[in-house]
Design a protein around this motif. Structure first.
Motif, PDB file in Angstrom:
ATOM      1  N   VAL A 266       1.001 -46.834  11.166  1.00  0.00           N
ATOM      2  CA  VAL A 266       2.548 -46.244  11.577  1.00  0.00           C
ATOM      3  C   VAL A 266       3.084 -47.614  11.920  1.00  0.00           C
ATOM      4  O   VAL A 266       3.105 -48.946  12.074  1.00  0.00           O
ATOM      5  CB  VAL A 266       2.604 -46.004  13.551  1.00  0.00           C
ATOM      6  N   TYR A 267       4.354 -47.115  10.753  1.00  0.00           N
ATOM      7  CA  TYR A 267       5.536 -48.082  10.453  1.00  0.00           C
ATOM      8  C   TYR A 267       6.918 -47.852  11.707  1.00  0.00           C
ATOM      9  O   TYR A 267       7.433 -46.829  11.237  1.00  0.00           O
ATOM     10  CB  TYR A 267       5.855 -48.281   9.196  1.00  0.00           C
ATOM     11  N   ASP A 268       7.134 -49.043  12.083  1.00  0.00           N
ATOM     12  CA  ASP A 268       7.772 -48.980  13.411  1.00  0.00           C
ATOM     13  C   ASP A 268       8.355 -49.965  13.912  1.00  0.00           C
ATOM     14  O   ASP A 268       8.240 -51.087  14.098  1.00  0.00           O
ATOM     15  CB  ASP A 268       6.740 -48.226  14.191  1.00  0.00           C
ATOM     16  N   ASN A 269      10.036 -49.579  13.427  1.00  0.00           N
ATOM     17  CA  ASN A 269      10.891 -50.849  14.047  1.00  0.00           C
ATOM     18  C   ASN A 269       9.943 -52.627  13.288  1.00  0.00           C
ATOM     19  O   ASN A 269      10.212 -53.704  13.451  1.00  0.00           O
ATOM     20  CB  ASN A 269      10.906 -51.539  15.164  1.00  0.00           C
ATOM     21  N   GLY A 270       9.058 -52.375  11.804  1.00  0.00           N
ATOM     22  CA  GLY A 270       9.190 -53.287  11.257  1.00  0.00           C
ATOM     23  C   GLY A 270       8.185 -54.189  11.622  1.00  0.00           C
ATOM     24  O   GLY A 270       7.446 -54.629  10.414  1.00  0.00           O
ATOM     25  N   LYS A 271       7.323 -53.140  12.003  1.00  0.00           N
ATOM     26  CA  LYS A 271       6.187 -53.467  12.357  1.00  0.00           C
ATOM     27  C   LYS A 271       5.014 -52.307  12.372  1.00  0.00           C
ATOM     28  O   LYS A 271       5.032 -51.252  12.170  1.00  0.00           O
ATOM     29  CB  LYS A 271       6.332 -53.432  13.824  1.00  0.00           C
TER      30      LYS A 271
ATOM     31  N   ARG B 230       6.182 -39.338  15.594  1.00  0.00           N
ATOM     32  CA  ARG B 230       7.410 -38.700  15.266  1.00  0.00           C
ATOM     33  C   ARG B 230       8.737 -39.457  15.167  1.00  0.00           C
ATOM     34  O   ARG B 230       8.886 -40.486  16.226  1.00  0.00           O
ATOM     35  CB  ARG B 230       8.133 -38.051  16.337  1.00  0.00           C
ATOM     36  N   GLY B 231       9.443 -39.441  14.231  1.00  0.00           N
ATOM     37  CA  GLY B 231      10.332 -39.815  13.497  1.00  0.00           C
ATOM     38  C   GLY B 231      10.241 -41.657  12.917  1.00  0.00           C
ATOM     39  O   GLY B 231      10.955 -42.242  12.718  1.00  0.00           O
ATOM     40  N   LYS B 232       8.765 -41.993  12.641  1.00  0.00           N
ATOM     41  CA  LYS B 232       8.532 -43.084  12.402  1.00  0.00           C
ATOM     42  C   LYS B 232       7.724 -42.982  10.927  1.00  0.00           C
ATOM     43  O   LYS B 232       7.472 -41.542  10.335  1.00  0.00           O
ATOM     44  CB  LYS B 232       7.464 -44.002  13.055  1.00  0.00           C
ATOM     45  N   TYR B 233       8.063 -43.686   9.637  1.00  0.00           N
ATOM     46  CA  TYR B 233       6.926 -43.335   8.523  1.00  0.00           C
ATOM     47  C   TYR B 233       5.509 -43.940   9.349  1.00  0.00           C
ATOM     48  O   TYR B 233       4.930 -44.874   9.963  1.00  0.00           O
ATOM     49  CB  TYR B 233       7.065 -44.825   7.740  1.00  0.00           C
TER      50      TYR B 233
END
Length: 128
Positions: A34-39, A53-56
């Motif tokens: 999960v890629y979220d806010n650069g993490k 949801r809403g994440k790569y």
């Protein structure tokens, strides 16, 4: 009966939203990233990943493209091949986010090398 209908309709909408939220988790994967806010956070199949949801999202697995497309009710749009890797671009109504690639809405990208797949939504991140 009139009071029951809105409750049943509401439950169906909630279940449909939940099904669309974490569609890639229905695949038999080895790892889910999960890629979220650069993490970037990697989960194994034995771990419970948070809602995506809403994440790569990226799933690495063994399998074949046709099975993934069927499982996700997706249709192939086009494919490219280079350096022993075939990349399949597809679209499914089970995923809400999408990117525009070559003028087409794409929300599922599958990279194939042998029997190894990297499946990403809306697009793949990382190397493959």
């Amino acid at each position: 009966m009139k009071r029951l209908f809105p409750a049943v309709l509401g439950l169906c909408l909630i279940l449909a939203a939940l099904a669309m939220t974490d569609t890639l988790r229905t695949l038999d994967y080895d790892t889910l990233t999960v890629y979220d806010n650069g993490k970037q956070t990697v989960y194994t199949a034995s771990q419970i990943a948070p809602p995506t949801r809403g994440k790569y999202v990226r799933v690495d697995m063994t399998g074949d493209v046709d099975s993934v497309l069927k499982t996700l009710s997706a249709r192939e749009l086009f494919r490219e091949s280079f350096d022993g890797v075939t990349v399949v671009y597809a679209f499914t109504t089970r995923l809400s986010a999408y990117e525009t690639v070559h003028g087409r809405r794409v929300n599922l990208m599958i990279a194939v090398r042998g029997d190894r797949l990297a499946v990403g939504s809306p697009l793949l991140k990382g190397s493959y």
